[in-house]
Write a protein that holds these residues in place. Structure first.
Motif, short mmCIF file in Angstrom:
data_model
loop_
_atom_site.label_atom_id
_atom_site.label_comp_id
_atom_site.label_asym_id
_atom_site.label_seq_id
_atom_site.Cartn_x
_atom_site.Cartn_y
_atom_site.Cartn_z
N LEU A 1 0.82 -1.22 0.00
CA LEU A 1 0.00 0.00 0.00
C LEU A 1 0.85 1.26 0.00
O LEU A 1 0.51 2.24 -0.67
CB LEU A 1 -0.96 -0.01 1.18
N ILE A 2 1.96 1.24 0.71
CA ILE A 2 2.83 2.42 0.71
C ILE A 2 3.48 2.59 -0.67
O ILE A 2 3.66 3.71 -1.15
CB ILE A 2 3.89 2.39 1.84
N THR A 3 3.78 1.47 -1.33
CA THR A 3 4.33 1.53 -2.69
C THR A 3 3.30 2.14 -3.65
O THR A 3 3.62 3.02 -4.46
CB THR A 3 4.74 0.13 -3.18
N ALA A 4 2.06 1.69 -3.55
CA ALA A 4 0.98 2.23 -4.40
C ALA A 4 0.77 3.71 -4.12
O ALA A 4 0.57 4.51 -5.04
CB ALA A 4 -0.31 1.45 -4.17
N THR A 5 0.82 4.08 -2.84
CA THR A 5 0.63 5.48 -2.45
C THR A 5 1.74 6.37 -3.01
O THR A 5 1.47 7.43 -3.59
CB THR A 5 0.57 5.61 -0.91
N LEU A 6 2.98 5.95 -2.84
CA LEU A 6 4.11 6.74 -3.34
C LEU A 6 4.09 6.83 -4.86
O LEU A 6 4.37 7.88 -5.43
CB LEU A 6 5.43 6.15 -2.85
N MET A 7 3.73 5.72 -5.51
CA MET A 7 3.64 5.73 -6.97
C MET A 7 2.58 6.73 -7.44
O MET A 7 2.80 7.48 -8.39
CB MET A 7 3.30 4.33 -7.48
N TYR A 8 1.45 6.75 -6.75
CA TYR A 8 0.39 7.69 -7.12
C TYR A 8 0.82 9.13 -6.84
O TYR A 8 0.65 10.00 -7.70
CB TYR A 8 -0.90 7.37 -6.36
N LEU A 9 1.37 9.37 -5.67
CA LEU A 9 1.77 10.73 -5.32
C LEU A 9 2.84 11.28 -6.26
O LEU A 9 2.75 12.42 -6.72
CB LEU A 9 2.25 10.80 -3.87
N LEU A 10 3.85 10.47 -6.53
CA LEU A 10 4.94 10.93 -7.40
C LEU A 10 4.56 10.93 -8.87
O LEU A 10 4.83 11.90 -9.59
CB LEU A 10 6.17 10.04 -7.19
N GLY A 11 3.93 9.85 -9.32
CA GLY A 11 3.67 9.69 -10.74
C GLY A 11 2.42 10.36 -11.26
O GLY A 11 2.29 10.60 -12.45
N VAL A 12 1.49 10.65 -10.37
CA VAL A 12 0.24 11.27 -10.80
C VAL A 12 0.12 12.68 -10.23
O VAL A 12 0.05 13.66 -10.96
CB VAL A 12 -0.99 10.42 -10.41
N PHE A 13 0.09 12.79 -8.93
CA PHE A 13 -0.17 14.08 -8.29
C PHE A 13 0.93 15.10 -8.58
O PHE A 13 0.65 16.22 -9.02
CB PHE A 13 -0.36 13.88 -6.79
N LEU A 14 2.18 14.72 -8.33
CA LEU A 14 3.27 15.69 -8.52
C LEU A 14 3.50 16.02 -9.99
O LEU A 14 3.77 17.17 -10.34
CB LEU A 14 4.56 15.19 -7.88
N VAL A 15 3.37 15.03 -10.87
CA VAL A 15 3.52 15.30 -12.31
C VAL A 15 2.43 16.26 -12.77
O VAL A 15 2.69 17.20 -13.53
CB VAL A 15 3.50 13.99 -13.12
N THR A 16 1.21 16.04 -12.29
CA THR A 16 0.12 16.94 -12.65
C THR A 16 0.40 18.35 -12.16
O THR A 16 0.28 19.32 -12.92
CB THR A 16 -1.21 16.44 -12.06
N ALA A 17 0.80 18.46 -10.90
CA ALA A 17 1.00 19.78 -10.29
C ALA A 17 2.18 20.53 -10.88
O ALA A 17 2.09 21.75 -11.08
CB ALA A 17 1.18 19.63 -8.78
N PHE A 18 3.27 19.82 -11.16
CA PHE A 18 4.50 20.52 -11.56
C PHE A 18 4.82 20.47 -13.04
O PHE A 18 5.72 21.18 -13.50
CB PHE A 18 5.69 20.00 -10.76
N VAL A 19 4.10 19.66 -13.81
CA VAL A 19 4.37 19.60 -15.25
C VAL A 19 3.12 19.96 -16.06
O VAL A 19 3.12 20.92 -16.82
CB VAL A 19 4.91 18.22 -15.67
#
Length: 95
Positions: free
Chosen positions: A18-36
């Motif tokens: 679950l922590i792997t899924a969470t980090l993958m979502y935060l880094l790969g979806v949320f941060l990419v959306t916000a910063f790119v």
């Protein structure tokens, strides 16, 4: 919800998944959306297509489209992988 799931599964076997899924979502979806993707969309929004030349419009599209599509593909893959990890974790937990 992923963060809540992680907290509720702390010190259990499923926590690492679950922590792997969470980090993958935060880094790969949320941060990419916000910063790119959002900054690219904002840049495109201020581009005045009505007073632009055809060449300038093509240049803007080439700059925008390649980068936006690349990062959108990253978001898509990260989102799907995150979801698959959560689904597999749920199936594993219910066996």
């Amino acid at each position: 919800m992923l963060v809540i799931a992680c907290i509720s599964r702390y010190n259990q076997n499923s926590f690492i998944f679950l922590i792997t899924a969470t980090l993958m979502y935060l880094l790969g979806v949320f941060l990419v959306t916000a910063f790119v993707n959002v900054p690219l969309n904002n840049k495109l929004e201020v581009f005045d297509i009505s007073s632009s030349t055809e060449i300038a419009t093509k240049q803007m599209r080439n700059i925008f489209e390649r980068r936006w599509n690349f990062w959108n593909n990253i978001r898509t893959v990260a989102s799907i992988l995150s979801l698959l990890i959560v689904i597999l974790t749920c199936i594993r937990e219910n066996k």
